[in-house]
Design a protein around this motif. Sequence first.
Motif, PDB file in Angstrom:
ATOM      1  N   LEU A 120     -41.481  52.735 -67.444  1.00 11.97           N
ATOM      2  CA  LEU A 120     -41.971  51.381 -67.668  1.00 11.97           C
ATOM      3  C   LEU A 120     -40.823  50.419 -67.924  1.00 11.97           C
ATOM      4  N   GLY A 121     -39.789  50.893 -68.605  1.00  4.96           N
ATOM      5  CA  GLY A 121     -38.625  50.048 -68.862  1.00  4.96           C
ATOM      6  C   GLY A 121     -37.904  49.656 -67.595  1.00  4.96           C
ATOM      7  N   ALA A 122     -37.970  50.534 -66.595  1.00  2.24           N
ATOM      8  CA  ALA A 122     -37.310  50.261 -65.314  1.00  2.24           C
ATOM      9  C   ALA A 122     -38.294  49.758 -64.267  1.00  2.24           C
ATOM     10  N   SER A 123     -39.511  49.425 -64.687  1.00  7.30           N
ATOM     11  CA  SER A 123     -40.563  49.088 -63.722  1.00  7.30           C
ATOM     12  C   SER A 123     -40.281  47.802 -62.980  1.00  7.30           C
ATOM     13  N   ASP A 124     -39.461  46.934 -63.550  1.00  8.19           N
ATOM     14  CA  ASP A 124     -39.178  45.668 -62.896  1.00  8.19           C
ATOM     15  C   ASP A 124     -38.559  45.880 -61.518  1.00  8.19           C
ATOM     16  N   LYS A 136     -35.262  64.066 -65.572  1.00 15.56           N
ATOM     17  CA  LYS A 136     -35.968  62.815 -65.334  1.00 15.56           C
ATOM     18  C   LYS A 136     -37.101  63.030 -64.349  1.00 15.56           C
ATOM     19  N   ILE A 137     -38.276  62.479 -64.681  1.00 12.78           N
ATOM     20  CA  ILE A 137     -39.444  62.603 -63.814  1.00 12.78           C
ATOM     21  C   ILE A 137     -39.496  61.414 -62.865  1.00 12.78           C
ATOM     22  N   VAL A 138     -39.720  61.684 -61.592  1.00  7.84           N
ATOM     23  CA  VAL A 138     -39.853  60.630 -60.588  1.00  7.84           C
ATOM     24  C   VAL A 138     -41.337  60.382 -60.332  1.00  7.84           C
ATOM     25  N   ARG A 190     -41.565  59.957 -73.494  1.00  2.74           N
ATOM     26  CA  ARG A 190     -40.263  59.303 -73.317  1.00  2.74           C
ATOM     27  C   ARG A 190     -40.001  58.989 -71.849  1.00  2.74           C
ATOM     28  N   SER A 191     -40.415  59.898 -70.959  1.00  2.00           N
ATOM     29  CA  SER A 191     -40.230  59.667 -69.528  1.00  2.00           C
ATOM     30  C   SER A 191     -41.082  58.490 -69.048  1.00  2.00           C
ATOM     31  N   VAL A 192     -42.321  58.418 -69.536  1.00  2.00           N
ATOM     32  CA  VAL A 192     -43.201  57.317 -69.149  1.00  2.00           C
ATOM     33  C   VAL A 192     -42.645  55.989 -69.653  1.00  2.00           C
TER      34      VAL A 192
END
Length: 403
Positions: A68-72, A2-4, A62-64
């Motif tokens: 974005l899915g967890a951006s909230d 996973k990229i941080v 996929r990482s991006v």
Amino acid sequence: MKIVFAGLMEVLTRWFACQRSLKGDSQALQIVGRSGGAVFSRRVYRYDHGSAADAHAQMEARSVAEALGASDASFSDDEWERCLPQITTALVDHSPSRLAVASSAHRQLLSFALRDALVQRIVAKPEMGLKTCWLLQDALLEERNTLEAGRSGDFAEAVADVLDRHGVDAYLRPYGIICCGPRAGLVETLADAKSLDHVKQQLKSLDMGTDLGAYFDAVYGPYDENQRVGGAPNRKEASLNFARSLAGSSLLSYALDVKDRHNGNILLDRGGRLIHIDFGYMLGRSPGGLNFEDAPFKLPQDYVHVLGGVGSDAWVAFATAFAAGLHALALELHRLQTLLVLFFGDSNVGLEAATALGERFRGLGQDPRQTMAAATDMIRRSHDSDRAKQYDWYQWKTNGIVP
């Protein structure tokens, strides 16, 4: 693995870079963003994927999308506000509905992920939705203007284009308006201009009367082409600027039968040029239906004072440009009529407006001497018109707008 990501701007940088890589564009990408809370501080985000293999680009996509899915939870409201211009640009350039059928699933994944993340953020903070709509509208208008370069969708711009192509020495300043709804819009700010009402209010406060000639003397100095006040044009240059803009605005006012020309609706810029605003009454409509303003255009006595009087160089420049403009618009009459009809769509208003326009320019596109005679008569009827003065007096008494 996973990229941080350091922040939303970096996510967007990777987002654009992935789109390019998956599309086959290997050019490095650079985005300039604002860092921290400082208004003028800048941070440059650069991502160079070089000759990365498709597999690497897909993993990156996929990482991006996951980020974005967890951006909230990952990114603050301030970050979203700062990044909205880049996000709206991305949505216009790479919207899911506009991607080619043969485009990769990962490109579509990126576009859907960004769109869904923005929608979720707007749901959580509805006021962000209005700003997003404005930016999307602006991005779409900019794109349309790029695709339709040279095509005019605005009557004032069409008139300005006709005058320019025929070499008429007149000035028009069209300004942008973005429609945000049936009764709402954003109007371009004219930062270097103020209304004639404001100018005259200033003159009154200094016990200088209300004549524009006095204002030009105070701002631009005496009528001497070798003398300047600061970095402003000299008096002669300012008077010629005024003359050219008076010709352009008079031509537009005559062509569209523009009314409600009080001094709150006419601006003066730093160079001494007139700019008309607020075209709510035109094409036969007048405030209250009274038709006070029956002259072809507005030409009060203080305009003539600014020009230096009848027969001055600036007066001749105005009269010559007005006559030449009448002839040029008459030659392009069919184009202007077509534009009016298209503007109003299926409504009869467009057809009626185009017919009335034809009547106003009847016989003006043939013999230039006939056009010059018609222009001279219009100037005579407009100069210090009693009905125009009555309308200015009415606006002064009812709305405090200085005549």
